[in-house]
Each structure stands twice: as C-alpha cells, then as structure tokens.
Design an enzyme around this catalytic site. Structure first.
Site, mmCIF file in Angstrom:
data_model
loop_
_atom_site.group_PDB
_atom_site.id
_atom_site.type_symbol
_atom_site.label_atom_id
_atom_site.label_comp_id
_atom_site.label_asym_id
_atom_site.label_seq_id
_atom_site.Cartn_x
_atom_site.Cartn_y
_atom_site.Cartn_z
ATOM 1 N N SER A 25 46.199 -16.091 -1.667
ATOM 2 C CA SER A 25 46.526 -16.235 -0.247
ATOM 3 C C SER A 25 47.374 -15.071 0.224
ATOM 4 O O SER A 25 48.202 -14.540 -0.520
ATOM 5 C CB SER A 25 47.269 -17.545 -0.007
ATOM 6 O OG SER A 25 47.725 -17.637 1.329
ATOM 7 N N SER A 26 47.202 -14.706 1.493
ATOM 8 C CA SER A 26 48.028 -13.671 2.107
ATOM 9 C C SER A 26 49.299 -14.264 2.703
ATOM 10 O O SER A 26 50.197 -13.517 3.102
ATOM 11 C CB SER A 26 47.232 -12.946 3.193
ATOM 12 O OG SER A 26 46.867 -13.876 4.215
ATOM 13 N N THR A 35 0.821 -1.210 0.000
ATOM 14 C CA THR A 35 0.000 0.000 0.000
ATOM 15 C C THR A 35 0.860 1.268 0.000
ATOM 16 O O THR A 35 0.568 2.229 -0.717
ATOM 17 C CB THR A 35 -0.933 0.015 1.233
ATOM 18 O OG1 THR A 35 -1.840 -1.093 1.140
ATOM 19 C CG2 THR A 35 -1.731 1.308 1.303
ATOM 20 N N SER A 92 -6.953 -0.211 -6.677
ATOM 21 C CA SER A 92 -6.560 -0.537 -5.312
ATOM 22 C C SER A 92 -5.107 -1.002 -5.364
ATOM 23 O O SER A 92 -4.627 -1.450 -6.404
ATOM 24 C CB SER A 92 -7.443 -1.668 -4.753
ATOM 25 O OG SER A 92 -6.860 -2.253 -3.606
ATOM 26 N N THR A 93 -4.421 -0.898 -4.248
ATOM 27 C CA THR A 93 -3.080 -1.484 -4.182
ATOM 28 C C THR A 93 -3.122 -2.949 -4.599
ATOM 29 O O THR A 93 -2.183 -3.468 -5.207
ATOM 30 C CB THR A 93 -2.523 -1.371 -2.748
ATOM 31 O OG1 THR A 93 -2.377 0.005 -2.409
ATOM 32 C CG2 THR A 93 -1.186 -2.083 -2.610
ATOM 33 N N ASN A 94 -4.243 -3.601 -4.297
ATOM 34 C CA ASN A 94 -4.325 -5.051 -4.469
ATOM 35 C C ASN A 94 -4.444 -5.501 -5.918
ATOM 36 O O ASN A 94 -4.336 -6.700 -6.200
ATOM 37 C CB ASN A 94 -5.498 -5.601 -3.657
ATOM 38 C CG ASN A 94 -5.386 -5.230 -2.185
ATOM 39 O OD1 ASN A 94 -4.320 -4.823 -1.726
ATOM 40 N ND2 ASN A 94 -6.474 -5.354 -1.453
ATOM 41 N N LYS A 135 49.862 -18.850 -4.902
ATOM 42 C CA LYS A 135 48.581 -19.564 -4.843
ATOM 43 C C LYS A 135 47.500 -18.747 -5.553
ATOM 44 O O LYS A 135 47.369 -17.552 -5.344
ATOM 45 C CB LYS A 135 48.165 -19.807 -3.402
ATOM 46 C CG LYS A 135 46.954 -20.735 -3.248
ATOM 47 C CD LYS A 135 46.725 -21.063 -1.768
ATOM 48 C CE LYS A 135 45.670 -22.145 -1.601
ATOM 49 N NZ LYS A 135 44.329 -21.672 -1.951
ATOM 50 N N THR A 138 32.526 -41.311 -12.018
ATOM 51 C CA THR A 138 31.271 -41.425 -11.279
ATOM 52 C C THR A 138 31.615 -41.715 -9.822
ATOM 53 O O THR A 138 32.549 -42.462 -9.545
ATOM 54 C CB THR A 138 30.377 -42.566 -11.830
ATOM 55 O OG1 THR A 138 31.110 -43.805 -11.782
ATOM 56 C CG2 THR A 138 29.964 -42.275 -13.271
#
Length: 482
Positions: free
Chosen positions: A327-328, A110, A149-151, A333, A196
């Site tokens: 990586s830090s 609404t 209407s909003t609806n 990496k 698989t």
C-alpha cells in the site's frame, strides 16, 4: 544525387497491383510491404514468435525436398532454399526483422506465407551469389511456394509451433506439481480445519490440502499431453482447398513423411484433406484444455489468498513470501500479489478460449480465414500459462510457511469437530451441543464436559490427531502420470 542514392539503396518489385520500392537490404518483398501498410494493429510482429518462424521454415524445407523429388524445381534451387530454411530453423531469433508483419491480419495468413516465401527466396539468392530480388533465377511463388498454398502451409506450421511450445508449458507444470507435493510433505503434521461453503466442516491436514492442489494440476498434465497429439495430423499437400491442385501424384504423402523426418515428430496426413483444410476443431479442444488448467490455477490461487488472509483478522493459516509493499498509504501492508496476477492471467486465457471458439465457428465453406487470431490467442495462452506457473512456483509456493498454532486453534475452536461425536451421541444431541457452543461462545469439549456426556480422557482419545484426520488410501503421487 539524392534520387540516385535512393535508387541504389532500393529495388523495384511488382505484383498484380503495381510496383513498389523495397529497401535493398530487406529480405522481405512487395507482398510483405503491402501487408505492413495494411495491418498496423497490435504493435506486435510475427518475427517475435520464434517457434512459428522455425515451423514455417521446416514446412518450406520439406516442400523443397519433395519438389526436388518430383522434379518440380532444380537441384540448385532446392539446395539453396533448404540452406536458407536451415538458417531460419536453427536461428529464428536472428530473423526477427525479416518478419515484421502484425500477426493480426486478414487473408487467412496469406501475408505471412508470402513473407516467408520472400525471405527464403532472397536469402537463397544470396547463397547462390545473386542480389535480392533477382526472382528470374529463384522466385518466392514459382519456386519456394511450389506445390503449396497458404491454406496448407499456415495451419501445418501453426500445429508444429503449438506442439513444440507446449513442451515448455508441460515442463513448468511438472515442476510446479513437484513443488506442491514437496510442500505437502512439509505440512504432513499440520492439522487444520476443512471448510465447505466457507463454513467449518471437518478437520484435515495442510498436507491433504496441498496434495489436492498437486492432484488438480496433475490431471491436466495428462490431458494436455493427450490433446496435443491431435496436432500431429496435418494437411500439408492439400494446397488451396484440400484437393491437392497443382501437386504431382503422391506429393502430400511424400511431403508429410519428409516433414516428419525434419521435425522428428510422428506426423501423419489428414484422413480427409478437404475437411482438414477448413476445420479448426483441434484448436478448440486444445484451447479448452488450457482453459481448464487456467481455471484450476485460479482456484488454487483463490484458496492461497483466503488461507493467507489477515494476517491478524483473517484465516492466517499460511504465510506467503513477502515480495513488495502492499500500500502507498497503509504501513506494513503486504499483499498476495503472485496469486493475484495468476488469477488475472486465468481470466485472459478464458477470454482467449472464447475467441478461439468463435473464430473456429466463423469458418465458411472450404477455408477458415480466422486462423490468425486462433494462432495469436493460442500462443498467448501458452506463454501466459507457462510464465505464470513458473512465477507461482518460484515466488510463491516454494516459500509458503504454515502457521501451525493458528491452524490448531481454529480446529479446537470449531464446532465442526462435533462430527466425530455423532456416532457416540447421535445427530440430534450433537445439534444441541453445537447450538449451545454458538450461544455461549464455548468449545465443543467444554460443553460436552459441562453436560457430563463424555469424560476428558474420552475426549482426548476421540480428538487425537489420528482420529481428527481420516485418510482415504491414495495412489502414489505420480502413479497415473507417465
């Protein structure tokens, strides 16, 4: 003096709860201001959703034309409302500040409908040469919202916005599929091991693997296109609960026909307007198709991460584009960051689907008040899937390279190729050969030659490329998509 400046820079508006000062420059009014005060939830704003603002304006324009047809508003009022709507339709991004509401809100939308009514009314007043807030000339509810209407406004706009948002998603999805087929063609002669249960199975080509990825997504392209057609059935004209209260005879049919002309979409009125006003089934099935796409994208990304694992101690059958340090602490990496982010997006879309399911179930009697969270979740899923597929295509799939020698080595080391000997030697004998390969860490050809079961020439013929890779006849890659 300060009080005089404050009065001059604001206007007074009144609703059933009382009066409030509204900034004079604001196109929204008192109903929007109350909603701003009540719903400070996400930090997001309805105005950020250009597709939805455009759709709301299209609905209001159709109503203005239909109300003029039935002489519910004057020609001058209708014309000004339509001009204001056209500005929102053609440049919705320019009106972002006029729609500041948080999309998370109670009231079944609404507040959003009221917001649209106020913005359109105040812009129409300006076009007529009046000040914002001169509602005795053109009123947000009495004129802009006439016969609505909003609806019926909100769900109709939501369907339109969702339908058009899916255009971009489908376009990006097609592009991703094309790239997968192109990559499959590039890998046509790269033989590798199929697996698989994460165990060696039988040989295949990398082309077959990537073509299967494309087929996975191609199926969903058609499904989503089919599901979005359901959005074209709207309940405009239903007003409050589907009975069409406060509308003239024939209003709903005329309004839907007019909206179809405005949007260029083959819209149709609902079979049962009472049912359509309370039911959110279309959003459940559409969200489910988006979830299915997310699950398939995540599966593909899981496979890409496995196939590129290593690069020294994993499968290392393909190389993904190197985009950033991984990586830090560990030098050199590099991580599969694009598949990882797509996995996370898939999880979010799956969660949004559950939200939409619960919200659709929570409807009571003649209305589902949970439509705002359905709108938010659908919009987010479409946006995330669109962006993630584009990112996956451009920053990952397009740059994948094959480690051909690794793939071939894995095939020739595998015990899985013994399956090709089964028709000649029998299952029991092949079991024994396989057990000896494992026990002595030898290849299948080595053990077969040691046992004198077949000659080297015979093995070369059996394990030739065309025999290692069997192929079931396939349809043209786009034969089923039209």
């Amino acid at each position: 003096m300060d009080n005089m400046l404050q009065i001059e820079s604001s206007r007074i508006e009144q609703d059933l709860l009382g009066k409030k000062q509204i900034p004079q420059h604001s196109y929204y009014g008192i109903h929007t201001l109350r909603a701003i005060e009540n719903f400070q939830i996400s930090g997001l704003a309805v105005g950020q959703q250009a597709h939805f603002i455009r759709a709301l304006a299209q609905v209001k324009k159709a109503a203005a034309q239909t109300n003029l047809h039935f002489q519910k508003i004057s020609e001058q009022q209708s014309s000004a409302i339509q001009q204001a709507c056209d500005e929102l339709i053609h440049q919705p991004q320019d009106w972002q500040e006029a729609f500041p509401l948080d999309p998370y809100q109670g009231g079944a939308g609404t507040s959003i409908n009221m917001n649209a009514n106020e913005v359109i009314a105040n812009r129409a007043l300006e076009l007529l040469g009046h000040r914002k807030g001169d509602y005795h000339i053109l009123h947000p509810n009495d004129h802009v919202n006439t016969s609505q209407s909003t609806n019926d406004v909100y769900p109709t706009a939501l369907r339109l916005a969702t339908y058009t948002r899916l255009d971009e998603l489908l376009h990006v999805q097609k592009s991703l599929i094309d790239t997968l087929y192109s990559k499959a063609s590039e890998f046509q002669y790269v033989i590798k091991m199929g697996r698989t249960q994460l165990q060696d199975a039988v040989p295949m080509t990398l082309e077959q693997e990537f073509r299967a990825f494309a087929t996975l997504l191609k199926e969903d392209l058609k499904l989503i296109e089919q599901m979005r057609q359901l959005l074209l059935e709207v309940n405009l004209g239903a007003t409050a609960i589907g009975t069409g209260v406060n509308t003239p005879d024939g209003y709903a049919k005329h309004a839907v026909h007019t909206l179809a002309k405005i949007t260029g979409l083959p819209l149709k009125g609902a079979e049962d307007y009472v049912e359509a006003t309370s039911d959110c089934g279309v959003f459940i099935i559409l969200s489910s198709s988006l979830k299915r796409l997310a699950v398939k994208l995540s599966k593909i990304c899981n496979d890409l991460r496995l196939l590129s694992s290593g690069p020294r101690t994993g499968l290392a059958e393909i190389r993904l584009p190197e985009l950033q340090a991984g990586s830090s602490i560990m030098p050199a990496k590099v991580n599969p960051v694009i598949p990882e982010v797509v996995n996370q997006i898939a999880f979010r879309v799956i969660g949004n689907d559950l939200t939409i399911t619960m919200a659709a179930e929570a409807g009571q009697l003649q209305l589902n008040v949970m439509e705002p969270v359905i709108a938010i979740s659908l919009n987010e899923s479409i946006q995330l899937l669109t962006q993630s597929m584009q990112t996956l295509q451009q920053k990952c799939i397009a740059g994948i390279q094959a480690n051909e020698q690794n793939c071939l080595n894995a095939v020739m080391r595998s015990i899985g190729i013994i399956t090709l000997l089964e028709p000649l030697l029998g299952h029991a004998t092949c079991d024994e050969i396989g057990k000896q390969c494992i026990r002595e860490n030898k290849t299948v050809p080595e053990v077969v030659l040691e046992l004198g079961l077949l000659s080297e020439i015979q093995l070369d013929e059996i394990f030739a490329f065309e025999n290692l890779v069997s192929e079931v006849p396939m349809m043209n890659q786009w034969e089923q998509v039209s």
